[in-house]
Design a protein around this motif. Structure first.
Motif, short mmCIF file in Angstrom:
data_model
loop_
_atom_site.label_atom_id
_atom_site.label_comp_id
_atom_site.label_asym_id
_atom_site.label_seq_id
_atom_site.Cartn_x
_atom_site.Cartn_y
_atom_site.Cartn_z
N GLY A 102 0.81 -1.21 0.00
CA GLY A 102 0.00 0.00 0.00
C GLY A 102 0.84 1.26 0.00
O GLY A 102 2.08 1.22 0.07
N GLU A 103 0.16 2.39 -0.02
CA GLU A 103 0.84 3.69 -0.11
C GLU A 103 1.83 3.92 1.03
O GLU A 103 2.91 4.45 0.82
N ASP A 104 1.46 3.52 2.23
CA ASP A 104 2.35 3.68 3.37
C ASP A 104 3.12 2.41 3.70
O ASP A 104 3.73 2.30 4.75
N GLY A 105 3.07 1.45 2.81
CA GLY A 105 3.70 0.16 3.06
C GLY A 105 5.21 0.25 3.12
O GLY A 105 5.83 1.11 2.49
N ASN A 106 5.78 -0.63 3.90
CA ASN A 106 7.22 -0.71 4.04
C ASN A 106 7.57 -2.19 4.20
O ASN A 106 7.80 -2.66 5.32
N PRO A 107 7.57 -2.93 3.08
CA PRO A 107 7.76 -4.38 3.20
C PRO A 107 9.13 -4.74 3.75
O PRO A 107 10.13 -4.12 3.41
N SER A 108 9.14 -5.73 4.63
CA SER A 108 10.43 -6.22 5.12
C SER A 108 11.11 -6.97 3.98
O SER A 108 10.46 -7.41 3.03
N LEU A 109 12.41 -7.12 4.10
CA LEU A 109 13.15 -7.85 3.07
C LEU A 109 12.67 -9.29 2.99
O LEU A 109 12.55 -9.84 1.89
N ASN A 110 12.35 -9.89 4.12
CA ASN A 110 11.84 -11.27 4.12
C ASN A 110 10.54 -11.39 3.34
O ASN A 110 10.37 -12.31 2.53
N ASN A 111 9.61 -10.46 3.58
CA ASN A 111 8.32 -10.51 2.88
C ASN A 111 8.49 -10.21 1.39
O ASN A 111 7.85 -10.83 0.55
N LEU A 112 9.35 -9.26 1.08
CA LEU A 112 9.58 -8.91 -0.32
C LEU A 112 10.20 -10.09 -1.08
O LEU A 112 9.76 -10.42 -2.18
N THR A 113 11.19 -10.72 -0.49
CA THR A 113 11.81 -11.87 -1.17
C THR A 113 10.85 -13.05 -1.26
O THR A 113 10.87 -13.79 -2.24
#
Length: 148
Positions: A102-113
């Motif tokens: 989302g607009e204010d999202g900040n995915p962790s590296l674990n979730n992104l990978t």
């Protein structure tokens, strides 16, 4: 008797060209062409070759450095593939997917990978010289992309 099959423009466009148009329409919010509608682009984003090129563009032209363009692109791809299917493949729930992209999202590296692995993709690191060497991306219409 031989039957001729007519191939439409949509059938002969290469995946990278569809990805470029999808980036312009779905991320940069340009107006979709009559022949390549928004619905057609979303439908084709289910194909690995198309969404791979599309996400490369989102990452490459993310000038703000906050991954907004990549997050928007990932959200579009998830919508095209199906949030439930992607959530199951990542092991993350749908709400987590929506929040991190989302607009204010900040995915962790674990979730992104985890998300990229579910899409059969991975991260690569390149130096600044790479950006100087890339050729300017153009839409099918010949109009260049512009950063947000």
């Amino acid at each position: 008797m031989k039957t001729k099959t007519r191939r439409t423009l949509q059938q002969i466009i290469k995946p990278d060209e569809i990805a470029h148009e999808a980036y312009a329409v779905l991320v940069q919010k340009h107006v979709a062409s009559r022949r390549l509608s928004k619905e057609f682009l979303l439908d084709r984003l289910q194909e690995r070759a198309v969404y791979t090129e599309f996400l490369k563009l989102c990452m490459e032209y993310d000038y703000k450095g906050d991954l907004q363009s990549l997050r928007e692109g990932l959200a579009v791809v998830i919508k095209a593939i199906g949030p439930g299917k992607v959530a199951k493949a990542t092991g993350l729930n749908r709400v987590t997917l929506y929040r991190m992209l989302g607009e204010d999202g900040n995915p962790s590296l674990n979730n992104l990978t985890a998300l990229l692995r579910a899409l059969n993709l991975s991260l690569w690191i390149v130096d600044k010289e790479f950006y100087g060497l890339r050729e300017q991306v153009r839409r099918r219409s010949g109009r260049p992309f512009k950063g947000k």
